[in-house]
Design an enzyme around this catalytic site. Structure first.
Site, PDB file in Angstrom:
ATOM      1  N   ASN A   1     -10.234  -4.398  -5.550  1.00  0.00           N
ATOM      2  CA  ASN A   1      -9.555  -3.497  -6.506  1.00  0.00           C
ATOM      3  C   ASN A   1     -10.287  -3.391  -7.843  1.00  0.00           C
ATOM      4  O   ASN A   1     -10.050  -2.454  -8.613  1.00  0.00           O
ATOM      5  CB  ASN A   1      -8.094  -3.921  -6.745  1.00  0.00           C
ATOM      6  CG  ASN A   1      -7.177  -3.607  -5.581  1.00  0.00           C
ATOM      7  OD1 ASN A   1      -6.171  -4.273  -5.367  1.00  0.00           O
ATOM      8  ND2 ASN A   1      -7.508  -2.583  -4.794  1.00  0.00           N
TER       9      ASN A   1
ATOM     10  N   ASP B   1       0.806  -1.209   0.000  1.00  0.00           N
ATOM     11  CA  ASP B   1       0.000   0.000   0.000  1.00  0.00           C
ATOM     12  C   ASP B   1       0.848   1.272   0.000  1.00  0.00           C
ATOM     13  O   ASP B   1       1.963   1.273   0.489  1.00  0.00           O
ATOM     14  CB  ASP B   1      -0.948   0.013   1.212  1.00  0.00           C
ATOM     15  CG  ASP B   1      -2.361   0.247   0.758  1.00  0.00           C
ATOM     16  OD1 ASP B   1      -2.599   1.307   0.147  1.00  0.00           O
ATOM     17  OD2 ASP B   1      -3.202  -0.637   0.958  1.00  0.00           O
TER      18      ASP B   1
HETATM   19  C1  FPP Z   1      -1.631  -0.476  -3.385  1.00  0.00           C
HETATM   20  O1  FPP Z   1      -1.372   0.878  -3.541  1.00  0.00           O
HETATM   21  C2  FPP Z   1      -1.243  -1.208  -4.576  1.00  0.00           C
HETATM   22  C3  FPP Z   1      -2.123  -1.833  -5.403  1.00  0.00           C
HETATM   23  C4  FPP Z   1      -3.555  -1.856  -5.151  1.00  0.00           C
HETATM   24  C5  FPP Z   1      -1.687  -2.501  -6.645  1.00  0.00           C
HETATM   25  C6  FPP Z   1      -0.330  -3.100  -6.622  1.00  0.00           C
HETATM   26  C7  FPP Z   1      -0.149  -3.853  -7.873  1.00  0.00           C
HETATM   27  C8  FPP Z   1       0.822  -3.671  -8.741  1.00  0.00           C
HETATM   28  C9  FPP Z   1       1.924  -2.737  -8.499  1.00  0.00           C
HETATM   29  C10 FPP Z   1       0.753  -4.454 -10.016  1.00  0.00           C
HETATM   30  C11 FPP Z   1       1.845  -5.378 -10.210  1.00  0.00           C
HETATM   31  C12 FPP Z   1       2.009  -6.381  -9.133  1.00  0.00           C
HETATM   32  C13 FPP Z   1       2.874  -7.399  -9.208  1.00  0.00           C
HETATM   33  C14 FPP Z   1       2.949  -8.429  -8.143  1.00  0.00           C
HETATM   34  C15 FPP Z   1       3.766  -7.553 -10.337  1.00  0.00           C
HETATM   35  P1  FPP Z   1      -2.548   1.916  -3.717  1.00  0.00           P
HETATM   36  O2  FPP Z   1      -2.815   2.123  -5.137  1.00  0.00           O
HETATM   37  O3  FPP Z   1      -3.745   1.453  -2.926  1.00  0.00           O
HETATM   38  O4  FPP Z   1      -1.912   3.187  -3.103  1.00  0.00           O
HETATM   39  P2  FPP Z   1      -2.662   4.313  -2.263  1.00  0.00           P
HETATM   40  O5  FPP Z   1      -3.338   3.622  -1.104  1.00  0.00           O
HETATM   41  O6  FPP Z   1      -1.557   5.202  -1.852  1.00  0.00           O
HETATM   42  O7  FPP Z   1      -3.647   4.957  -3.184  1.00  0.00           O
END
Ligand code: FPP
Length: 215
Positions: A50, A2
């Protein structure tokens, strides 16, 4: 993982830039864990919730995922890393699913480490799937039987859960984390480097785990 979005927004970058750096962090941190003797690393890449994000962000995440599974395959094969997936890939675009399934196949015989990735994963949905499988097999619902039908059947329960930026479980490995130690940090995932990992492991090492007993 996160804090990718917040990391990017703070730098006036698009959220996808945070996800891109987040992937680089994932590779570094997973390798550091393996180097330090941690055999299984589980990552929450895409949750059942998501899907509620704007289509553009979801599509970008799919693009990154596909690239990751194609690009990292060589590294995984060379280093004895077996890929495992928890979640339900059925709603993923066919090309992303193919990249994941190919990486699963190509790394299936690796035995040194496991990189377990949550894709369209939610702890509750996983429990429902396990109960459905158990019922279909006509088995009695014991703890061992439920564990056996979870997506993580072959994996041990996590010892440590590192949670960046938030202080909640967010539907992650609900059954498996019953006695997992949780480490919270305000560091956003893209900034979670080797030092941050060392600090988390140090704190974990100082904890006493009694699993509900007195000693
Ligand atoms: C959380 O940050 C992250 C995610 C929901 C997505 C993570 C997925 C990837 C980076 C895709 C690739 C993954 C792999 C394993 C190759 P957020 O977007 O919720 O951040 P925020 O809470 O600051 O908005």
């Amino acid at each position: 993982m996160d804090g990718n979005g917040r990391w990017a927004e703070k730098r006036l970058l698009p959220r996808s830039a945070g996800h891109e750096v987040g992937i680089r962090t994932l590779r570094k941190v997973a390798d550091k864990c393996f180097e330090r003797g941690i055999g299984v690393v589980s990552i929450y890449a895409f949750s059942t919730e998501n899907w509620k994000r704007p289509k553009d962000e979801v599509d970008k995440l799919f693009g990154l995922l596909k690239r990751f599974f194609i690009k990292e395959l060589k590294h995984m094969k060379q280093n004895g890393i077996r890929l495992a997936v928890m979640g339900d890939l059925s709603a993923f675009p066919a090309d992303v699913r193919e990249a994941v399934e190919n990486a699963l196949r190509e790394t299936a015989h690796n035995t040194k480490y496991v990189l377990n990735i949550g894709l369209s994963y939610g702890g509750r949905a996983e429990l429902v799937r396990a109960v459905q499988r158990l019922t279909a097999a006509g088995e009695a619902p014991t703890e061992a039987a439920i564990s056996k039908y979870l997506d993580t059947a072959a994996l041990p329960d996590p010892d440590l859960l590192v949670r960046t930026c938030e202080k909640r479980l967010s539907n992650f490995m609900l059954w498996q984390c019953a006695y997992t130690e949780i480490y919270f940090t305000d560091t956003p995932w893209p900034s979670f480097g080797e030092k941050a990992l060392a600090k988390a492991l140090e704190e974990y090492a100082a904890r006493t785990r009694k699993f509900g007993a007195l000693s």
